[in-house]
Scaffold this motif. Structure first.
Motif: not given
Length: 299
Positions: A68-93
């Motif tokens: 809806g907002h013409s940021v389609l080219p960033l969809l893959f970088p956004l999804a892949a980029g979450f691996t960069l902050i995954g170690p922090f997000a997994a603190l509860g685990l």
């Protein structure tokens, strides 16, 4: 079989000791860490999925946002980029695996015990660093796309797929984008592979934790490279379809990362003991407000 690598004792950096013992590990230790992570997930599947359900939801939101907002080219970088902050997000685990390892009760609310971590301030500091790395990656990916295709937005998903998959510019985008993304992933892996579990488990500054992670990669280059490849492959599998598989992949990887930390870093031979809280005893209304100042009764 893991073997020990002894760090130089009493090495000081910014006034904080970084004398942690790093072990050498083998590929069998990676499979063992994944097995233990899977066992943790099976033991507490509901809690782990609850902690990570935000990821598939966020993936769907990003998908709709892209449409809806013409940021389609960033969809893959956004999804892949979450691996960069995954170690922090997994603190509860990590906390749930730590509690289960110690034979303690591991329920969903126990994940909040990360707030009591010995180095919680340092955890937030390193988390902010990974977030900055994530933002830098998104900005870089956007710049690469603009340099390749200009500012013209893709009309639809088929149009975007045609541009990327069937044109020389698209092939160039894939090669350059994946190459740059790989460098970001390597940086994130090197500075955080065992950093967050270490700060959750022991007193360590963010600098100490980064140094230990760097030493872990230096002493175990092949296992750490294979670990990064395993993480990347599992995340790709978990992203299909529509990121739903991440509800299983992420908790398993989070639990497995804790067990990898246990194999890489030698446990503290003298862990601090928690002092029992003194009994409160009976309190009476007549003691108020003097009961607010207990030291006033000491002589």
């Amino acid at each position: 079989m893991a073997t020990q690598y002894f760090a130089r004792p009493k090495l000081q950096l910014f006034g904080v000791s970084s004398a942690f013992v790093v072990r050498k590990i083998g590929l069998s230790d990676l499979s063992d860490a994944l097995r233990l992570g899977w066992e943790d997930f099976k033991a507490i599947p509901t809690h782990a999925v609850v902690l990570c359900v935000i990821y598939p939801i966020l993936g769907l939101v990003l998908f709709r946002l892209a449409l809806g907002h013409s940021v389609l080219p960033l969809l893959f970088p956004l999804a892949a980029g979450f691996t960069l902050i995954g170690p922090f997000a997994a603190l509860g685990l990590y906390e749930l695996s730590r509690r289960r390892e110690r034979g303690e009760e591991a329920a969903a609310w126990h994940a909040m015990h990360v707030l009591r971590a010995p180095s919680f301030g340092a955890i937030l500091g390193l988390g902010a660093l990974l977030l900055a790395l994530f933002v830098t990656w998104i900005a870089t990916a956007d710049a690469i796309y603009i340099a390749t295709f200009g500012h013209a937005a893709a009309a639809s998903i088929p149009d975007f797929a045609r541009r990327v998959l069937t044109t020389p510019e698209g092939w160039s985008l894939i090669i350059v984008g994946c190459g740059v993304g790989f460098l970001f992933a390597v940086v994130a892996l090197c500075i955080s592979v065992v950093a967050f579990p270490l700060m959750l488990d022991r007193h360590a500054s963010a600098i100490d934790a980064i140094r230990v992670s760097l030493r872990a990669v230096k002493e175990n280059p092949l296992p750490m490279a294979v670990w990064g490849l395993i993480v990347a492959i599992l995340l790709v599998i978990g992203s299909l379809p529509f990121f739903v598989g991440l509800a299983v992949v992420l908790p398993v990887l989070g639990h497995a990362t804790w067990h990898l930390y246990r194999k890489v870093v030698e446990p503290d031979p003298n862990p601090p003991q928690e002092e029992p809280r003194p009994p409160i005893g009976h309190r009476y209304a007549a003691d108020f407000p003097a009961s607010l100042f207990p030291w006033s009764h000491e002589r």
